[in-house]
Design an enzyme around this catalytic site. Structure first.
Site, PDB file in Angstrom:
ATOM      1  N   LYS A 231     -26.963   0.042  29.809  1.00  0.00           N
ATOM      2  CA  LYS A 231     -25.662  -0.113  29.403  1.00  0.00           C
ATOM      3  C   LYS A 231     -24.629   0.381  30.173  1.00  0.00           C
ATOM      4  O   LYS A 231     -24.882   1.681  30.646  1.00  0.00           O
ATOM      5  CB  LYS A 231     -25.361   0.435  28.012  1.00  0.00           C
ATOM      6  CG  LYS A 231     -23.778   0.373  27.575  1.00  0.00           C
ATOM      7  CD  LYS A 231     -23.486   0.791  25.992  1.00  0.00           C
ATOM      8  CE  LYS A 231     -21.912   0.909  25.865  1.00  0.00           C
ATOM      9  NZ  LYS A 231     -21.811   1.588  24.486  1.00  0.00           N
ATOM     10  N   LYS A 243     -10.086   2.796  20.421  1.00  0.00           N
ATOM     11  CA  LYS A 243     -10.352   4.112  19.993  1.00  0.00           C
ATOM     12  C   LYS A 243      -9.235   5.027  19.736  1.00  0.00           C
ATOM     13  O   LYS A 243      -8.137   4.886  20.678  1.00  0.00           O
ATOM     14  CB  LYS A 243     -11.282   4.726  21.283  1.00  0.00           C
ATOM     15  CG  LYS A 243     -12.660   4.364  21.377  1.00  0.00           C
ATOM     16  CD  LYS A 243     -13.456   4.925  22.263  1.00  0.00           C
ATOM     17  CE  LYS A 243     -14.750   4.302  22.337  1.00  0.00           C
ATOM     18  NZ  LYS A 243     -15.889   4.682  21.142  1.00  0.00           N
ATOM     19  N   GLU A 315     -19.321  -2.551  21.459  1.00  0.00           N
ATOM     20  CA  GLU A 315     -19.314  -3.647  22.602  1.00  0.00           C
ATOM     21  C   GLU A 315     -20.803  -3.599  23.597  1.00  0.00           C
ATOM     22  O   GLU A 315     -21.261  -4.518  23.927  1.00  0.00           O
ATOM     23  CB  GLU A 315     -18.388  -3.731  23.572  1.00  0.00           C
ATOM     24  CG  GLU A 315     -18.216  -2.372  24.780  1.00  0.00           C
ATOM     25  CD  GLU A 315     -18.501  -0.894  24.224  1.00  0.00           C
ATOM     26  OE1 GLU A 315     -18.082  -0.816  22.935  1.00  0.00           O
ATOM     27  OE2 GLU A 315     -19.074  -0.051  24.699  1.00  0.00           O
ATOM     28  N   ARG A 317     -24.036  -3.299  22.399  1.00  0.00           N
ATOM     29  CA  ARG A 317     -24.931  -4.090  21.890  1.00  0.00           C
ATOM     30  C   ARG A 317     -24.632  -5.482  22.326  1.00  0.00           C
ATOM     31  O   ARG A 317     -25.911  -6.316  22.440  1.00  0.00           O
ATOM     32  CB  ARG A 317     -24.920  -3.873  20.494  1.00  0.00           C
ATOM     33  CG  ARG A 317     -23.754  -4.232  19.525  1.00  0.00           C
ATOM     34  CD  ARG A 317     -23.854  -3.720  18.040  1.00  0.00           C
ATOM     35  NE  ARG A 317     -23.277  -2.363  18.357  1.00  0.00           N
ATOM     36  CZ  ARG A 317     -23.500  -1.619  17.013  1.00  0.00           C
ATOM     37  NH1 ARG A 317     -23.543  -2.292  16.019  1.00  0.00           N
ATOM     38  NH2 ARG A 317     -23.018  -0.348  17.132  1.00  0.00           N
TER      39      ARG A 317
HETATM   40  N1  BES Z   1     -19.810   4.003  23.509  1.00  0.00           N
HETATM   41  C1  BES Z   1     -19.538   4.098  22.163  1.00  0.00           C
HETATM   42  C2  BES Z   1     -20.629   5.039  21.632  1.00  0.00           C
HETATM   43  C3  BES Z   1     -20.370   6.792  21.789  1.00  0.00           C
HETATM   44  C4  BES Z   1     -19.499   7.468  21.089  1.00  0.00           C
HETATM   45  C5  BES Z   1     -21.111   7.204  23.131  1.00  0.00           C
HETATM   46  C6  BES Z   1     -19.620   8.699  21.468  1.00  0.00           C
HETATM   47  C7  BES Z   1     -20.922   8.452  23.517  1.00  0.00           C
HETATM   48  C8  BES Z   1     -20.217   9.192  22.616  1.00  0.00           C
HETATM   49  C9  BES Z   1     -19.794   2.846  21.603  1.00  0.00           C
HETATM   50  O1  BES Z   1     -19.700   1.593  22.290  1.00  0.00           O
HETATM   51  C10 BES Z   1     -19.026   2.723  20.249  1.00  0.00           C
HETATM   52  O2  BES Z   1     -17.869   2.850  20.622  1.00  0.00           O
HETATM   53  N2  BES Z   1     -19.733   2.532  19.173  1.00  0.00           N
HETATM   54  C11 BES Z   1     -19.037   2.609  17.851  1.00  0.00           C
HETATM   55  C12 BES Z   1     -19.893   1.487  17.113  1.00  0.00           C
HETATM   56  C13 BES Z   1     -19.115   1.358  15.914  1.00  0.00           C
HETATM   57  C14 BES Z   1     -17.878   0.471  16.137  1.00  0.00           C
HETATM   58  C15 BES Z   1     -20.200   0.538  14.855  1.00  0.00           C
HETATM   59  C16 BES Z   1     -18.994   4.033  17.298  1.00  0.00           C
HETATM   60  O3  BES Z   1     -20.313   4.748  17.592  1.00  0.00           O
HETATM   61  O4  BES Z   1     -18.191   4.455  16.498  1.00  0.00           O
HETATM   62 ZN    ZN Z   2     -19.691   1.882  24.359  1.00  0.00          ZN
HETATM   63 ZN    ZN Z   3     -17.451   1.192  21.968  1.00  0.00          ZN
END
Ligand code: BES
Ligand code: ZN
Ligand code: ZN
Length: 468
Positions: A231, A243, A315, A317
């Protein structure tokens, strides 16, 4: 810092200072003074005795972690002096941990400081009476592995203004040139033409064009064929499911999986492994804008599956779905297919910030991967799939949804989402690495300074080494 393996009795090696590992201060020549200085035979305890030219450093066990932390602590002390060279006796210490701890522990990223730390030309001599072929190989490999980890760290630490999908593609080309790899870079036209609508949608609002990177190393008579998919979100703002401010900071690290894949590809030929390795990276920036993909969109992935988007922040995935399909369409008779991603905050909550979450359908393979990780000095643990969590990513309107309908088990439901893009013939060959916790270090720990850690590189190379 330069490290040398020296075949000599340590007493005969000239040096400005000697590093001495201590697991008990009893009966040491300097016992009294160490005691008075409050020195303990524990991790991160260190004392410099300038007059007798000694650095004493504590360690607890002759295990990778303890040795690597001890040498990193000692080297930091050494780096703070003007001494030019230090020596240490190998004895029965773990050589790999010694070399990697020294090189990973003295890593500095100061590209954005106006005053750079002076790069001192210091040397560390590891002394041993007899250098065997095996020791020499461990020594040389450990140096290469450390360089690959530090190269990965450099990429991840670079800011989104200086590191976007095209940057990642040019670094991949450079690596290919240096290591004699095949390199193909595809842009958005290719994604569109080849039905990679899932990946392509994520990058739509960015001013930077998405890039699909494919590096391959194909030695003659390779005994296994391995595909690594990363990724490479050069920035993850969350997209329209934006975010919160505090969560966006550090999202330059959302490319860590892709950078780890590039780091591994950069060293593979140097380790002399007779395996074919493909590195595939989805380099994309997730932004907002009039052209952004939206919650409610339905995307069609490369394998024809339709995905209901309910959150544009899930995103990674979406990018990986298409990259995994691309990998399996382009490369046949795969022995292992591994993907690396800072995929979920849930993984950090679940297993902590030091540990990678390992998922997949093959219990035995997951065990081997976890064992290699621990052996390599990384922390990893297996997270179990289950049939009920699998149902939580069903969609009312499409084949699958990009988020689950439950608040729980988020790293596993993300892994299960990816499983939808693993073809039947590869189900047992696939392992998913969620590196969201350890990839980026906010509070320095062990031999990891603040910033990128290079997670994934060491454990994968250790797994490769163990392939029969
Ligand atoms: N890149 C983030 C995950 C992440 C969070 C990586 C903290 C490193 C530190 C990923 O794209 C994301 O935002 N995932 C969401 C998924 C949710 C919307 C189902 C998450 O983990 O909140
Ligand atoms: Zn991400
Ligand atoms: Zn994300």
């Amino acid at each position: 810092m330069k490290i040398n393996l020296v075949e000599k009795n340590i007493t005969k090696v000239k040096s400005d200072i000697e590093i001495i590992f201590v697991d008990s201060i009893k009966n040491l020549e300097d016992e009294e003074i160490l005691e008075n200085l409050g020195f303990e035979a524990k991790d991160e305890s260190v004392v410099l005795l300038a007059e007798s030219k000694k650095i004493y450093v504590g360690f607890e066990l002759n295990y990778y972690d303890s040795i690597a932390i001890a040498i990193a602590t000692a080297v930091k002390k050494f780096n703070s002096t003007k001494f030019k060279n230090a020596k240490i006796q190998l004895g029965n210490l773990n050589l790999k941990a010694l070399v990697e701890g020294a090189l990973l522990g003295s890593y500095i990223f100061d590209n954005y400081k106006s005053e750079k730390k002076k790069k001192q030309k210091q040397e560390l001599n590891i002394c041993i009476e007899k250098i065997t072929k095996d020791l020499e190989k461990i020594f040389e490999d450990s140096i290469e592995i450390s360089k690959a980890v530090n190269k990965t760290r450099d990429m991840v630490n670079t800011t989104p203004a200086d590191f976007y999908p095209e940057t990642m593609a040019s670094i991949a080309k450079k690596i290919a040139k240096e290591s004699n790899l095949e390199c193909t870079i595809h842009g958005e036209k290719y994604l569109e033409k080849n039905g990679m609508n899932s990946m392509n949608s994520v990058g739509r609002a960015s001013i930077h064009e998405s890039k699909l990177i494919h590096l391959s190393y194909k030695p003659e008579n390779a005994k296994k064929k391995i595909v690594l998919v990363g990724k490479g979100l050069t920035y993850d703002s969350g997209g329209l499911s934006l975010k919160p401010a505090d969560y966006m900071v550090t999202m330059k690290s959302d490319k860590s999986g892709g950078c780890a894949v590039l780091g591994i590809m950069s060293v593979i030929s140097k380790l002399g492994l007779d395996i074919e390795v493909h590195g595939i990276v989805g380099a994309v920036e997730n932004m907002i804008g009039g052209d952004a993909y939206k919650p409610d969109d339905v995307l069609v992935a490369k394998n024809g599956k339709t995905i209901e988007v309910r959150n544009t922040d899930a995103e990674g995935r979406l990018v990986l779905a298409d990259c995994l399909c691309y990998a399996q369409d382009e490369i046949k008779d795969i022995d292992y297919i591994f993907d690396y991603a800072t995929l979920t905050g849930a993984c950090v909550v679940g297993v902590g910030e030091y540990t990678t979450g390992i998922m997949g359908n093959n219990t035995q393979l997951k065990r081997e991967v976890v064992a290699s990780a621990l052996e390599s000095g990384e922390y990893a643990t297996s997270l179990p799939f289950n049939r009920f969590l699998r149902k939580t990513i069903k969609s009312e309107i499409a084949d699958i949804c990009n988020i689950a309908n439950t608040r729980y088990g988020g790293s596993i439901t993300a892994g299960l989402f990816l499983d939808n893009f693993i073809y039947n013939e590869n189900k047992e060959k696939w392992v998913h690495f969620d590196i969201a916790g350890p990839a980026y270090v906010e509070k320095a720990w062990g031999y990891n300074p603040h910033g990128a850690s290079g997670t994934g590189v060491r454990m994968t190379l250790e797994f490769f080494k163990n392939i029969k």
